[in-house]
Design an enzyme around this catalytic site. Structure first.
Site, PDB file in Angstrom:
ATOM      1  CB  CYS A  55      23.131  98.752  88.653  1.00 60.37           C
ATOM      2  SG  CYS A  55      21.763  97.402  89.153  1.00 60.37           S
TER       3      CYS A  55
ATOM      4  CG  ASN B 247      22.378  93.813  91.276  1.00 57.05           C
ATOM      5  OD1 ASN B 247      22.549  94.759  91.951  1.00 57.05           O
ATOM      6  ND2 ASN B 247      22.058  93.811  90.164  1.00 57.05           N
TER       7      ASN B 247
ATOM      8  CG  HIS C 216      26.749  96.694  90.209  1.00 57.84           C
ATOM      9  ND1 HIS C 216      26.002  96.895  91.346  1.00 57.84           N
ATOM     10  CD2 HIS C 216      25.912  96.455  89.090  1.00 57.84           C
ATOM     11  CE1 HIS C 216      24.609  96.383  90.904  1.00 57.84           C
ATOM     12  NE2 HIS C 216      24.662  96.030  89.691  1.00 57.84           N
TER      13      HIS C 216
HETATM   14  N1  ACO Z   1      16.468  78.856  88.734  1.00 50.87           N
HETATM   15  C1  ACO Z   1      16.822  77.922  87.956  1.00 50.87           C
HETATM   16  N2  ACO Z   1      16.618  78.059  86.517  1.00 50.87           N
HETATM   17  C2  ACO Z   1      16.608  79.307  85.947  1.00 50.87           C
HETATM   18  C3  ACO Z   1      16.476  80.502  86.743  1.00 50.87           C
HETATM   19  C4  ACO Z   1      16.531  80.116  88.359  1.00 50.87           C
HETATM   20  N3  ACO Z   1      16.441  81.378  89.221  1.00 50.87           N
HETATM   21  N4  ACO Z   1      16.478  81.519  86.013  1.00 50.87           N
HETATM   22  C5  ACO Z   1      16.358  80.943  84.787  1.00 50.87           C
HETATM   23  N5  ACO Z   1      16.559  79.627  84.833  1.00 50.87           N
HETATM   24  C6  ACO Z   1      16.703  78.907  83.725  1.00 50.87           C
HETATM   25  C7  ACO Z   1      16.037  79.321  82.286  1.00 50.87           C
HETATM   26  O1  ACO Z   1      14.767  79.550  82.267  1.00 50.87           O
HETATM   27  C8  ACO Z   1      16.879  78.564  81.170  1.00 50.87           C
HETATM   28  O2  ACO Z   1      16.074  77.520  81.006  1.00 50.87           O
HETATM   29  P1  ACO Z   1      16.132  76.717  79.609  1.00 50.87           P
HETATM   30  O3  ACO Z   1      17.567  76.568  79.310  1.00 50.87           O
HETATM   31  O4  ACO Z   1      15.145  75.546  79.993  1.00 50.87           O
HETATM   32  O5  ACO Z   1      15.229  77.787  78.895  1.00 50.87           O
HETATM   33  C9  ACO Z   1      18.236  78.401  82.159  1.00 50.87           C
HETATM   34  O6  ACO Z   1      18.029  78.476  83.222  1.00 50.87           O
HETATM   35  C10 ACO Z   1      19.164  79.346  81.619  1.00 50.87           C
HETATM   36  O7  ACO Z   1      18.776  80.788  81.644  1.00 50.87           O
HETATM   37  P2  ACO Z   1      19.871  81.898  81.249  1.00 50.87           P
HETATM   38  O8  ACO Z   1      19.006  83.056  81.190  1.00 50.87           O
HETATM   39  O9  ACO Z   1      20.658  81.513  79.814  1.00 50.87           O
HETATM   40  O10 ACO Z   1      20.802  81.678  82.328  1.00 50.87           O
HETATM   41  P3  ACO Z   1      22.349  82.701  82.428  1.00 50.87           P
HETATM   42  O11 ACO Z   1      23.409  81.716  82.387  1.00 50.87           O
HETATM   43  O12 ACO Z   1      22.245  83.561  81.368  1.00 50.87           O
HETATM   44  O13 ACO Z   1      22.267  83.058  83.839  1.00 50.87           O
HETATM   45  C11 ACO Z   1      21.540  85.500  84.593  1.00 50.87           C
HETATM   46  C12 ACO Z   1      21.147  84.056  83.956  1.00 50.87           C
HETATM   47  C13 ACO Z   1      22.218  84.981  86.139  1.00 50.87           C
HETATM   48  C14 ACO Z   1      20.566  86.500  84.919  1.00 50.87           C
HETATM   49  C15 ACO Z   1      22.732  86.063  83.865  1.00 50.87           C
HETATM   50  O14 ACO Z   1      22.369  86.148  82.574  1.00 50.87           O
HETATM   51  C16 ACO Z   1      23.093  87.400  84.621  1.00 50.87           C
HETATM   52  O15 ACO Z   1      23.777  87.715  85.533  1.00 50.87           O
HETATM   53  N6  ACO Z   1      22.821  88.294  83.633  1.00 50.87           N
HETATM   54  C17 ACO Z   1      23.399  89.704  83.884  1.00 50.87           C
HETATM   55  C18 ACO Z   1      22.357  90.430  85.004  1.00 50.87           C
HETATM   56  C19 ACO Z   1      23.054  91.648  85.351  1.00 50.87           C
HETATM   57  O16 ACO Z   1      24.182  91.996  85.273  1.00 50.87           O
HETATM   58  N7  ACO Z   1      22.063  92.865  85.694  1.00 50.87           N
HETATM   59  C20 ACO Z   1      22.965  93.973  85.899  1.00 50.87           C
HETATM   60  C21 ACO Z   1      22.292  95.112  86.040  1.00 50.87           C
HETATM   61  S1  ACO Z   1      21.247  95.006  87.472  1.00 50.87           S
HETATM   62  C22 ACO Z   1      20.596  96.596  87.167  1.00 50.87           C
HETATM   63  O17 ACO Z   1      20.800  97.400  86.798  1.00 50.87           O
HETATM   64  C23 ACO Z   1      19.203  96.613  88.302  1.00 50.87           C
END
Ligand code: ACO
Length: 324
Positions: free
Chosen positions: A114, A281, A251
């Site tokens: 990314c 993304n 990004h």
């Molecule tokens: N739909 C519904 N529930 C979901 C989903 C989904 N798509 N995905 C995960 N959950 C659930 C999980 O299982 C978890 O459930 P639990 O509490 O029962 O265990 C709950 O939602 C919370 O999950 P988290 O992973 O803690 O959610 P978070 O608030 O961290 O959001 C996210 C997840 C959106 C992925 C966030 O962490 C994020 O954006 N991280 C950064 C990603 C990023 O920036 N990537 C960048 C680089 S990309 C590259 O280089 C290719």
């Protein structure tokens, strides 16, 4: 006199097919409310069967050439950022070179996931500053949906396909335009953070392409920290502050991360360029797509100070400060 790389044109391309969050909720256990609330994403574009990263890149490149009002014969270098090349080799850039009908110069890929576009811009800017190239086509292009595990709701809801391109031209500053162009670029990596975000395959390990694996919360925490650091580094380097910025083009990985950086820099939210709602993304394509989107909407004026920043697998992260 300072030799600078100026953006003389930009363009973007998104595949026709749009997949909404509601449609995704029929594939994995998720909801529009969860995806929008956690990431800001409402939809993503998906490349058609047989539509390759190079095809997306060529469309974006053609749009950028048109915007710049130049022909492919004027280009002497293509630097293409992608984590989803058409083939293991040769580079996707050489395929783009052939498809554009460019028969001279050189073309190669850069891989920083990314952060790829910031890396590619850095490489291109250095070619221009050292006098090795005059006009460079810099592309970020991805068919990221091809390496998703469509059973993993934690990742498959976040990404989309697309391409963006800019054309850099060497310019010697004079008069009121002396300061126009790329002011500085800043890139970093820390390979110890590999496990936060990687693909579990490759020609040397499994012999397959593999799928994206991500520790979302870890990336989130590191992104907030690293992006604020590198943004400050770029501003400090030029003796500027967040208050001087006209636009922030991050990004597009997560709206919450983007807003967090905006706040940390003391930048007003209406200066934040947002496309994640429509594009999701798109990895290396997200920044040039956002630039093309904002330019197309007439947002940028000559002389505007713009900060580009991003983080991705590696981990890699970086920033570029430029004057439009
Ligand atoms: N739909 C519904 N529930 C979901 C989903 C989904 N798509 N995905 C995960 N959950 C659930 C999980 O299982 C978890 O459930 P639990 O509490 O029962 O265990 C709950 O939602 C919370 O999950 P988290 O992973 O803690 O959610 P978070 O608030 O961290 O959001 C996210 C997840 C959106 C992925 C966030 O962490 C994020 O954006 N991280 C950064 C990603 C990023 O920036 N990537 C960048 C680089 S990309 C590259 O280089 C290719």
């Amino acid at each position: 006199m300072v030799l600078r790389s100026r953006i003389i044109g930009c363009g973007g391309y998104l595949p026709d097919r749009i997949m909404t969050n509601d449609e995704l909720s029929g594939l994995v256990d998720t909801t529009d409310e969860w995806i929008t609330g956690r990431s800001g994403i409402r939809q993503r574009h998906i490349a058609a069967e047989g539509e390759l990263t190079s095809d997306l890149a060529v469309n974006a490149a053609k749009a950028a050439l048109k915007d710049a009002g130049i022909s492919v014969d004027d280009i002497d270098l293509i630097v293409l950022a992608t984590a989803t090349p058409d083939e293991t080799f040769p580079s996707t850039a050489t395929r783009v070179q052939a498809k554009l009908g460019m028969t001279r110069g050189a073309a190669f890929d850069v891989q920083a996931v990314c952060t790829g576009f910031i890396y590619a811009l850095t490489v291109a800017d250095n070619f221009i500053r050292t006098g090795q190239a005059k006009t460079v086509l810099v592309i970020g292009a991805e068919t990221f949906t091809r390496i998703l595990d469509w059973k993993d709701r934690g990742t498959c809801v976040l990404f989309g396909d697309g391409a963006g391109a800019v054309i850099l031209r060497a310019g010697e500053g004079e008069g009121s335009t002396a300061d126009q162009g790329i002011l500085s670029t800043h890139i970093h990596s820390d390979g110890r953070d590999h496990d936060c975000l990687y693909v579990d395959g490759g020609p040397s390990s499994t012999g397959t392409s593999g799928h994206v694996r991500m520790q979302g919360q870890e990336i989130f925490k590191k992104a907030v920290l690293r992006l604020a650091e590198v943004a400050k580094e770029a501003l400090d380097h030029n003796g500027l502050t967040g208050a001087d910025l006209d636009w922030l083009v991050p990004h597009q990985a997560n709206l919450r991360i983007m807003r967090g950086t905006t706040k940390k820099l003391g930048v007003a939210e209406d200066k934040l360029i947002v496309t994640i709602d429509r594009h999701a993304n798109t990895s290396a394509a997200s920044i040039p797509l956002a630039i093309a989107d904002a330019h197309g909407a007439g947002k940028f004026s000559s002389g505007d100070l713009i900060l580009l920043e991003g983080i991705g697998g590696g981990l890699t992260w970086g920033a570029c400060l430029l004057r439009w």
